[in-house]
Design a protein around this motif. Structure first.
Motif, mmCIF file in Angstrom:
data_model
loop_
_atom_site.group_PDB
_atom_site.id
_atom_site.type_symbol
_atom_site.label_atom_id
_atom_site.label_comp_id
_atom_site.label_asym_id
_atom_site.label_seq_id
_atom_site.Cartn_x
_atom_site.Cartn_y
_atom_site.Cartn_z
ATOM 1 N N LEU A 143 0.829 -1.208 0.000
ATOM 2 C CA LEU A 143 0.000 0.000 0.000
ATOM 3 C C LEU A 143 0.861 1.256 0.000
ATOM 4 C CD1 LEU A 143 -2.846 -0.874 2.541
ATOM 5 C CD2 LEU A 143 -3.042 -0.658 0.059
ATOM 6 N N HIS A 144 1.945 1.205 0.777
ATOM 7 C CA HIS A 144 2.814 2.374 0.859
ATOM 8 C C HIS A 144 3.472 2.670 -0.481
ATOM 9 C CE1 HIS A 144 6.719 4.412 2.008
ATOM 10 N NE2 HIS A 144 5.797 5.258 2.405
ATOM 11 N N ALA A 145 3.821 1.637 -1.237
ATOM 12 C CA ALA A 145 4.451 1.826 -2.542
ATOM 13 C C ALA A 145 3.546 2.621 -3.480
ATOM 14 C CB ALA A 145 4.791 0.469 -3.154
ATOM 15 N N VAL A 146 2.235 2.449 -3.332
ATOM 16 C CA VAL A 146 1.280 3.192 -4.163
ATOM 17 C C VAL A 146 0.971 4.548 -3.546
ATOM 18 C CG1 VAL A 146 -1.024 3.174 -5.173
ATOM 19 C CG2 VAL A 146 0.272 1.038 -4.985
ATOM 20 N N ALA A 147 0.749 4.577 -2.233
ATOM 21 C CA ALA A 147 0.329 5.810 -1.565
ATOM 22 C C ALA A 147 1.389 6.897 -1.632
ATOM 23 C CB ALA A 147 -0.016 5.510 -0.105
ATOM 24 N N LYS A 148 2.670 6.533 -1.622
ATOM 25 C CA LYS A 148 3.712 7.555 -1.625
ATOM 26 C C LYS A 148 3.790 8.304 -2.953
ATOM 27 C CE LYS A 148 7.568 4.496 -2.900
ATOM 28 N NZ LYS A 148 8.859 3.918 -2.423
ATOM 29 N N LYS A 149 3.055 7.824 -3.967
ATOM 30 C CA LYS A 149 2.994 8.535 -5.241
ATOM 31 C C LYS A 149 1.998 9.698 -5.185
ATOM 32 C CE LYS A 149 4.187 4.369 -7.868
ATOM 33 N NZ LYS A 149 3.733 3.399 -8.893
ATOM 34 N N GLU A 150 1.281 9.812 -4.068
ATOM 35 C CA GLU A 150 0.341 10.913 -3.863
ATOM 36 C C GLU A 150 0.958 11.874 -2.857
ATOM 37 O OE1 GLU A 150 -3.259 9.112 -2.506
ATOM 38 O OE2 GLU A 150 -3.711 8.198 -4.430
ATOM 39 N N PRO A 151 1.722 12.866 -3.298
ATOM 40 C CA PRO A 151 2.448 13.724 -2.370
ATOM 41 C C PRO A 151 1.580 14.681 -1.575
ATOM 42 C CG PRO A 151 2.713 14.516 -4.604
ATOM 43 C CD PRO A 151 1.999 13.201 -4.697
ATOM 44 N N PHE A 152 0.318 14.908 -2.018
ATOM 45 C CA PHE A 152 -0.525 15.885 -1.344
ATOM 46 C C PHE A 152 -1.686 15.211 -0.627
ATOM 47 C CE2 PHE A 152 1.270 17.973 -5.098
ATOM 48 C CZ PHE A 152 1.958 18.996 -4.494
ATOM 49 N N PRO A 153 -1.980 15.629 0.612
ATOM 50 C CA PRO A 153 -3.159 15.103 1.313
ATOM 51 C C PRO A 153 -4.424 15.355 0.503
ATOM 52 C CG PRO A 153 -1.762 16.347 2.807
ATOM 53 C CD PRO A 153 -1.238 16.597 1.421
ATOM 54 N N GLY A 154 -5.452 14.565 0.767
ATOM 55 C CA GLY A 154 -6.686 14.656 0.005
ATOM 56 C C GLY A 154 -7.301 16.037 -0.022
ATOM 57 N N LYS A 155 -7.199 16.787 1.101
ATOM 58 C CA LYS A 155 -7.848 18.092 1.162
ATOM 59 C C LYS A 155 -7.215 19.103 0.201
ATOM 60 C CE LYS A 155 -5.153 19.721 5.153
ATOM 61 N NZ LYS A 155 -5.258 20.206 6.549
ATOM 62 N N TYR A 156 -5.972 18.835 -0.262
ATOM 63 C CA TYR A 156 -5.319 19.739 -1.198
ATOM 64 C C TYR A 156 -5.343 19.223 -2.636
ATOM 65 C CZ TYR A 156 -3.430 22.000 2.972
ATOM 66 O OH TYR A 156 -3.300 22.639 4.179
ATOM 67 N N ARG A 157 -5.800 17.988 -2.814
ATOM 68 C CA ARG A 157 -5.677 17.375 -4.129
ATOM 69 C C ARG A 157 -6.473 18.134 -5.185
ATOM 70 N NH1 ARG A 157 -6.338 11.906 -2.501
ATOM 71 N NH2 ARG A 157 -4.512 12.367 -1.244
ATOM 72 N N ARG A 158 -7.657 18.585 -4.829
ATOM 73 C CA ARG A 158 -8.464 19.315 -5.806
ATOM 74 C C ARG A 158 -7.825 20.668 -6.126
ATOM 75 N NH1 ARG A 158 -14.191 22.179 -5.761
ATOM 76 N NH2 ARG A 158 -14.603 22.077 -7.982
ATOM 77 N N VAL A 159 -7.240 21.313 -5.126
ATOM 78 C CA VAL A 159 -6.559 22.584 -5.366
ATOM 79 C C VAL A 159 -5.448 22.395 -6.389
ATOM 80 C CG1 VAL A 159 -5.206 24.440 -4.318
ATOM 81 C CG2 VAL A 159 -7.066 23.376 -3.030
ATOM 82 N N ILE A 160 -4.657 21.332 -6.214
ATOM 83 C CA ILE A 160 -3.538 21.078 -7.123
ATOM 84 C C ILE A 160 -4.041 20.781 -8.530
ATOM 85 C CG2 ILE A 160 -1.553 19.614 -7.571
ATOM 86 C CD1 ILE A 160 -1.342 21.528 -5.145
ATOM 87 N N GLU A 161 -5.127 20.018 -8.631
ATOM 88 C CA GLU A 161 -5.675 19.669 -9.949
ATOM 89 C C GLU A 161 -6.201 20.910 -10.661
ATOM 90 O OE1 GLU A 161 -6.441 17.717 -13.280
ATOM 91 O OE2 GLU A 161 -5.345 16.930 -11.555
ATOM 92 N N ILE A 162 -6.914 21.775 -9.940
ATOM 93 C CA ILE A 162 -7.413 23.011 -10.535
ATOM 94 C C ILE A 162 -6.241 23.901 -10.958
ATOM 95 C CG2 ILE A 162 -8.667 25.148 -10.058
ATOM 96 C CD1 ILE A 162 -10.491 22.763 -10.467
ATOM 97 N N GLU A 163 -5.219 23.965 -10.117
ATOM 98 C CA GLU A 163 -4.046 24.779 -10.429
ATOM 99 C C GLU A 163 -3.381 24.309 -11.724
ATOM 100 O OE1 GLU A 163 -1.060 26.080 -7.263
ATOM 101 O OE2 GLU A 163 0.048 24.512 -8.335
ATOM 102 N N ARG A 164 -3.331 22.996 -11.946
ATOM 103 C CA ARG A 164 -2.719 22.445 -13.149
ATOM 104 C C ARG A 164 -3.493 22.818 -14.402
ATOM 105 N NH1 ARG A 164 -1.887 16.499 -10.498
ATOM 106 N NH2 ARG A 164 0.132 16.861 -9.485
ATOM 107 N N GLN A 165 -4.808 22.986 -14.271
ATOM 108 C CA GLN A 165 -5.650 23.279 -15.422
ATOM 109 C C GLN A 165 -5.747 24.768 -15.729
ATOM 110 O OE1 GLN A 165 -9.554 21.460 -15.069
ATOM 111 N NE2 GLN A 165 -8.723 19.765 -13.885
ATOM 112 N N ALA A 166 -5.550 25.597 -14.720
ATOM 113 C CA ALA A 166 -5.836 27.029 -14.846
ATOM 114 C C ALA A 166 -4.966 27.706 -15.899
ATOM 115 C CB ALA A 166 -5.637 27.707 -13.497
ATOM 116 N N THR A 167 -5.591 28.578 -16.660
ATOM 117 C CA THR A 167 -4.857 29.401 -17.620
ATOM 118 C C THR A 167 -4.463 30.739 -16.992
ATOM 119 O OG1 THR A 167 -6.950 30.291 -18.472
ATOM 120 C CG2 THR A 167 -6.017 28.369 -19.595
ATOM 121 N N THR A 168 -5.192 31.141 -15.948
ATOM 122 C CA THR A 168 -4.869 32.361 -15.215
ATOM 123 C C THR A 168 -4.992 32.072 -13.723
ATOM 124 O OG1 THR A 168 -5.740 33.779 -16.977
ATOM 125 C CG2 THR A 168 -5.456 34.784 -14.816
ATOM 126 N N ILE A 169 -3.991 32.510 -12.963
ATOM 127 C CA ILE A 169 -3.986 32.342 -11.510
ATOM 128 C C ILE A 169 -3.759 33.713 -10.889
ATOM 129 C CG2 ILE A 169 -2.847 31.274 -9.525
ATOM 130 C CD1 ILE A 169 -1.938 29.022 -11.405
#
Length: 296
Positions: free
Chosen positions: A91-117
């Motif tokens: 489980l750890h081998a897979v989980a360590k590929k997720e560097p951000f806690p769940g509460k920040y995951r959506r923020v990071i995904e939106i940031e990756r898509q944004a054309t303007t920040i």
């Protein structure tokens, strides 16, 4: 994710239920859920497990709630303790590929898509512009008891986010920094001077604009003490994200986003021009220059 209803503890006090996890969505959550399930099935408290494993109770608690990951031999210790034949190691081998806690995951995904920040920060330099040393000292200040390896992994993940700013199609970014960002030190004079130098260098890029909101602008209760970010997506939809010291929230409703757009535009109007902002940042750099010892 919110907490569930409270329950009565052994001393009669009302204790909050453990945070609900979503093991079907996140490997981090799955690791935490399996840890909690096996611990409770063994009839062990977190304190007792920490004693058996000789491991920090507070860190075990953060792992169970998917806020942290183990970065040492804990998975192997858990497999031995619960007789799970390598489950936690896998489980750890897979989980360590997720560097951000769940509460920040959506923020990071939106940031990756944004054309303007567009971002306002009241206390720290933008994560997208932080140096490694500054980020490390900031994270250590927030997570005083976290293992060094955990802090290092978080810094690596933060620096990886910055790569998009220097790609072939970077987002248009506008950063408004409260003057306190220039004055509050993280890591001492050398770290701060380097961080401010990076801000000056970034401001020279055509797709990056930095303004400083001076103390003389007065109070702004609607965003005082936190940060406000506006993300514009490729379809021109704008989302707002507000974050305080302990929590953050997205706003997608058109009226709520418009209110925060108005707040951001007011902050931009009250801020120094980009040229004057650069001058203030350079002046602050001089203030962070270590003094030479007197010649005797």
């Amino acid at each position: 994710m919110g907490r569930g209803r409270t329950r009565t503890g052994k001393d009669g006090a009302m204790a909050p239920r453990p945070r609900e996890l979503t093991p079907d969505r996140s490997a981090r959550d799955l690791f935490g859920a399996e840890l909690r399930r096996h611990r409770e099935r063994a009839g062990m408290s977190l304190r007792r497990l920490s004693e058996v494993l000789n491991y920090s109770k507070s860190h075990l608690a953060r792992i169970e709630t998917a806020e942290s990951l183990p970065y040492d031999d804990l998975p192997a210790k858990l497999d031995v303790c619960f007789g799970t034949d390598g489950l936690f190691a896998r489980l750890h081998a897979v989980a360590k590929k997720e560097p951000f806690p769940g509460k920040y995951r959506r923020v990071i995904e939106i940031e990756r898509q944004a054309t303007t920040i567009e971002q306002y920060l009241s206390a720290t330099a933008p994560g997208l512009l932080q140096t490694a040393d500054y980020a490390a000292r900031l994270m250590r200040a927030v997570q005083q008891h976290a293992p060094d390896a955990e802090i290092e992994a978080q810094v690596t993940a933060r620096l990886a986010r910055q790569a998009r700013l220097w790609g072939s199609r970077p987002p248009r970014c506008w950063f408004i920094l409260d003057e306190s960002v220039l004055r509050r030190g993280f890591g001492g004079p050398e770290v701060m001077r380097h961080q401010l130098q990076v801000l000056v260098e970034c401001a020279e890029q055509r797709h990056l604009t930095i303004q400083v909101l001076p103390f003389s602008a007065g109070e702004h209760p609607e965003v005082l003490g936190g940060s406000l970010t506006l993300y514009t997506l490729p379809d021109r939809l704008t989302l707002a994200y507000e974050e305080g010291s302990r929590s953050g929230a997205f706003f997608e409703n058109r009226e709520e986003v418009a209110e925060r757009r108005a707040s951001y535009d007011l902050l931009r109007a009250l801020s120094l021009s980009p040229r004057d902002s650069e001058a203030m940042i350079r002046a602050a750099m001089e203030d962070w220059t270590p003094c030479e010892p007197p010649v005797i």
